[in-house]
Design an enzyme around this catalytic site. Structure first.
Site, PDB file in Angstrom:
ATOM      1  N   SER A 114       3.112   1.009   2.389  1.00 20.45           N
ATOM      2  CA  SER A 114       2.612   0.289   1.431  1.00 20.45           C
ATOM      3  C   SER A 114       2.813   1.106   0.074  1.00 20.45           C
ATOM      4  CB  SER A 114       0.923   0.539   1.693  1.00 20.45           C
ATOM      5  OG  SER A 114       0.149  -0.044   0.522  1.00 20.45           O
ATOM      6  N   HIS A 115       1.750   1.954  -0.420  1.00 21.25           N
ATOM      7  CA  HIS A 115       1.865   2.456  -1.714  1.00 21.25           C
ATOM      8  C   HIS A 115       2.246   4.058  -1.667  1.00 21.25           C
ATOM      9  CE1 HIS A 115      -2.003   2.780   0.084  1.00 21.25           C
ATOM     10  NE2 HIS A 115      -2.212   4.135  -0.303  1.00 21.25           N
ATOM     11  N   ASP A 279       2.197  -2.511  -5.600  1.00 25.63           N
ATOM     12  CA  ASP A 279       2.620  -1.379  -4.991  1.00 25.63           C
ATOM     13  C   ASP A 279       3.942  -1.867  -4.066  1.00 25.63           C
ATOM     14  OD1 ASP A 279       1.332  -3.031  -2.908  1.00 25.63           O
ATOM     15  OD2 ASP A 279       0.582  -1.349  -1.865  1.00 25.63           O
ATOM     16  N   ASP A 281       4.526  -2.659  -1.075  1.00 30.33           N
ATOM     17  CA  ASP A 281       4.599  -4.011  -0.522  1.00 30.33           C
ATOM     18  C   ASP A 281       3.688  -5.209  -0.882  1.00 30.33           C
ATOM     19  OD1 ASP A 281       2.126  -2.634   0.001  1.00 30.33           O
ATOM     20  OD2 ASP A 281       1.796  -3.643   1.925  1.00 30.33           O
ATOM     21  N   ASP A 283       0.619  -5.694  -1.968  1.00 30.26           N
ATOM     22  CA  ASP A 283      -0.738  -6.225  -1.827  1.00 30.26           C
ATOM     23  C   ASP A 283      -1.536  -5.736  -2.751  1.00 30.26           C
ATOM     24  OD1 ASP A 283      -0.650  -3.728  -0.645  1.00 30.26           O
ATOM     25  OD2 ASP A 283      -1.565  -4.217   1.071  1.00 30.26           O
ATOM     26  N   ARG A 284      -1.427  -4.571  -3.563  1.00 27.71           N
ATOM     27  CA  ARG A 284      -2.234  -3.898  -4.696  1.00 27.71           C
ATOM     28  C   ARG A 284      -1.686  -4.433  -5.996  1.00 27.71           C
ATOM     29  NH1 ARG A 284      -3.745   2.203  -3.247  1.00 27.71           N
ATOM     30  NH2 ARG A 284      -4.386   1.913  -1.229  1.00 27.71           N
ATOM     31  N   LYS A 378      -4.873  -8.692   0.793  1.00 28.07           N
ATOM     32  CA  LYS A 378      -4.869  -8.670  -0.794  1.00 28.07           C
ATOM     33  C   LYS A 378      -3.539  -9.012  -0.883  1.00 28.07           C
ATOM     34  CE  LYS A 378      -4.546  -3.525  -0.317  1.00 28.07           C
ATOM     35  NZ  LYS A 378      -5.455  -2.873   0.667  1.00 28.07           N
TER      36      LYS A 378
HETATM   37  C1  G1P Z   1      -7.048   2.975   1.200  1.00 36.48           C
HETATM   38  C2  G1P Z   1      -7.976   2.237   0.458  1.00 36.48           C
HETATM   39  C3  G1P Z   1      -8.402   1.134   0.965  1.00 36.48           C
HETATM   40  C4  G1P Z   1      -7.230   0.497   1.165  1.00 36.48           C
HETATM   41  C5  G1P Z   1      -6.411   1.001   2.217  1.00 36.48           C
HETATM   42  C6  G1P Z   1      -4.961   0.360   2.426  1.00 36.48           C
HETATM   43  O1  G1P Z   1      -7.538   3.449   2.478  1.00 36.48           O
HETATM   44  O2  G1P Z   1      -9.069   3.405   0.300  1.00 36.48           O
HETATM   45  O3  G1P Z   1      -9.567   0.542   0.253  1.00 36.48           O
HETATM   46  O4  G1P Z   1      -7.674  -0.820   2.007  1.00 36.48           O
HETATM   47  O5  G1P Z   1      -5.856   2.154   1.667  1.00 36.48           O
HETATM   48  O6  G1P Z   1      -4.429  -0.064   1.184  1.00 36.48           O
HETATM   49  P1  G1P Z   1      -7.875   5.210   2.745  1.00 36.48           P
HETATM   50  O7  G1P Z   1      -6.977   5.829   2.696  1.00 36.48           O
HETATM   51  O8  G1P Z   1      -8.996   5.480   1.897  1.00 36.48           O
HETATM   52  O9  G1P Z   1      -8.491   5.043   4.213  1.00 36.48           O
HETATM   53 ZN    ZN Z   2       0.273  -2.001  -0.050  1.00 37.54          ZN
END
Ligand code: G1P
Ligand code: ZN
Length: 543
Positions: A114-115, A279, A281, A283-284, A378
């Protein structure tokens, strides 16, 4: 070519977190059979997979090519019927969700962290999605973890060395058809069905100017096709649009810290009408208007309030949901529109059932995640297009839309402070300690405000009845402020403490978020004894 069964030894750390199995790239790359074991464990708990269709792709980060081939080999080794692979291994997370649904696939594997930053010293991950297009639910991830701890063999097919994953078309591998597809087409068609593209095209034709920063993640090709080709935004609207294995050394997370340059250009200097970023992938999303940053909590509330502006949602929204630490801005909209309203734990997987059952149509999280029932993830570009739709429909600026919203509903100032790489024991100790004192804390006074309610958030899924406890601690004060705290489930190094700060008010709507929340932040630091416990004076990241 043949299918072989390979003996392996199990790992005990393949426990999926908030969003799939996420580790240092090194762990995936260096531990023998690490990828194969995990993929086989997933298939083993999914029931009969022979003949089923799976979708496979990722954000193109370092090690993704190799992980993709190894995942494909295990899928073919288990005689699945078809694997739909994004050309060059690319697929954004929401596009995988879209394709799983459109093609009635059994599930998908997303090769992404992801990010989180990529590269040999960065992070890698495998997300598992199920037939509704959404992330594997808690009940399944528990079984995957249990299976991975006892796994002694996996099945694998040898891939032909010349297998070309850049060329569109079908190749047969034993019992499996590998279908390489354009990762953008289905997804772009889906968005075109939800929004009024003609109106958005007119907006661009009228001189409206925006920037989209793909941060060298997977959304570049999607944004170029949708914004520049279908919607007529000028060439160059999409920046850093070529996916790179190390994201060009960037942290591919769209927020105020990691997109400082864009924020400076659009918010501080007001040089564009609109800007957005996604981000790694896809989704953000982050939304910026000339002179203004749209907090994800407000973005969700505004979209819910104005959903009738988008053809795909007109007259169709009956329920909404937000994650527990997300601000209460959405609650106010839900009340005014008489929408059903749900508050879920952190993580997109908790929205899945509600979306499937038609109880909600829109949902989101403070962590730059917004989405709807169009897919089960998302969706960053979806949010960008929704905002373009609002701008096209209203003829107003982002700032005007937001001001009007606050005038009607009041404002929820919101900010998240992250303390990273903490000693995991000290971090767990903080939560355990506060959890043990919740009742005693009620009534105490912190920096001028009385703590009126302290709770340990638990959730019961209204459909499955599944219960999850200890999802975060939440403190409400008598000045209409709230502090929520929880530990991250996606980090890969030490513990990350997230402090979510918010305060509601109807006065001085233009006041700066840092200024309004300064006393709340001080209160949170005192309550958590941040300096004494962790030796830290302030957060590592503020979003
Ligand atoms: C974090 C974000 C959460 C999101 C997830 C995946 O998770 O807080 O809202 O769904 O990334 O993108 P966390 O690291 O807080 O468990
Ligand atoms: Zn992501």
């Amino acid at each position: 070519m043949a299918i072989r069964t390979v003996a392996t030894t199990p790992y005990d750390d393949q426990k999926p977190g908030t969003s799939g199995l996420r580790k240092k790239t090194r762990i995936f790359a260096e531990r023998p059979h690490y990828v194969e074991n995990f993929v086989q464990a997933v298939l083993d708990v999914m029931g009969e997979v022979r003949g089923a269709t799976f979708v496979l792709g990722g954000d193109g980060r370092h090690f993704a090519d190799e992980a993709l081939r190894r995942t494909l080999a295990v899928l073919a080794g288990n005689r699945v019927g078809r694997v739909i692979v994004g050309a060059r291994g690319l697929f954004s997370t929401p596009a995988v969700s879209c394709v799983i649904r459109r093609r009635r696939a059994r599930g998908g594997f997303l090769l992404t962290a992801s990010h989180n930053p990529g590269g040999p010293d960065g992070d890698f991950g495998i997300k598992v999605n199920v037939a509704n297009g959404g992330p594997a639910p808690e009940s399944l991830t528990r079984r995957i973890h249990a299976r991975s701890r006892e796994l002694r063999r996996y099945h694998v097919a040898d891939l032909p060395p010349d297998l070309d994953l850049a060329r569109l078309g079908e190749v047969r591998l034993e019992a499996t058809v590998v279908e390489v597809v354009d990762p953008v087409a289905d997804y772009a068609d889906m968005l075109e069905g939800l929004f009024d593209f003609a109106a958005i095209r007119r907006l661009f034709a009228g001189g409206f100017r925006m920037a989209f920063d793909a941060l060298h993640g997977v959304t570049g090709p999607y944004a170029r096709h949708i914004l520049e080709e279908r919607l007529g935004a000028p060439a160059g609207t999409v920046r850093r649009g070529d996916p790179r294995p190390d994201f060009g050394g960037l942290h591919p997370d769209p927020n105020l810290t990691w997109c400082r340059g864009l924020v400076q250009e659009v918010v501080a200097e007001g040089r564009l009408d609109f800007a957005a970023a996604c981000d790694g992938d896809g989704d953000r999303n982050m939304i910026l208007g000339r002179g203004i940053f749209v907090s994800p909590c407000d973005s969700l509330a505004v979209l819910a309030d104005r959903a009738d502006d988008a053809p795909g949602y007109r007259g169709r929204v009956r329920g909404v949901a937000r994650s527990m630490p997300t601000s209460r801005a959405l609650d106010r909209v839900a009340q005014a529109h008489r929408f059903a309203f749900f508050e879920t734990p952190t993580g997109w997987k908790f929205f899945g059932d509600l979306l499937d059952a038609g109880l909600i149509q829109l949902c989101g999280e403070e962590s730059f995640g917004t989405g709807s029932d169009h897919v089960r993830e998302k969706d960053g570009l979806w949010a960008v297009l929704f905002w373009l739709q609002l701008l096209a429909a209203s003829g107003e600026s982002v700032a005007a839309i937001l001001h009007r919203h606050w005038q009607r509903y009041g404002r929820d100032w919101f900010s998240r402070h992250d303390y990273e790489r903490l000693d995991p024991e000290a971090a767990a100790g903080l939560l355990a300690d506060l959890r043990g004192r919740l009742a005693a804390l009620e009534g105490t006074v912190w920096h001028g405000a009385r703590l009126v309610q302290a709770e340990d958030f638990a959730y019961r899924d209204p459909l499955s009845g599944e219960e999850v406890a200890h999802q975060g601690l939440r403190f409400r004060f008598d000045d209409d402020s709230r502090i929520t705290l929880r530990l991250s489930g996606t980090g890969t190094e030490g513990a990350t403490l997230r402090l979510y700060l918010e305060r509601y008010g109807r006065e001085g709507l233009m006041r700066d978020v840092g200024e309004v929340l300064a006393p709340v932040a001080a209160r949170a630091r005192a309550l958590c004894e941040i300096e004494r416990r962790f030796g830290r004076r302030g957060p590592d990241v503020v979003t």
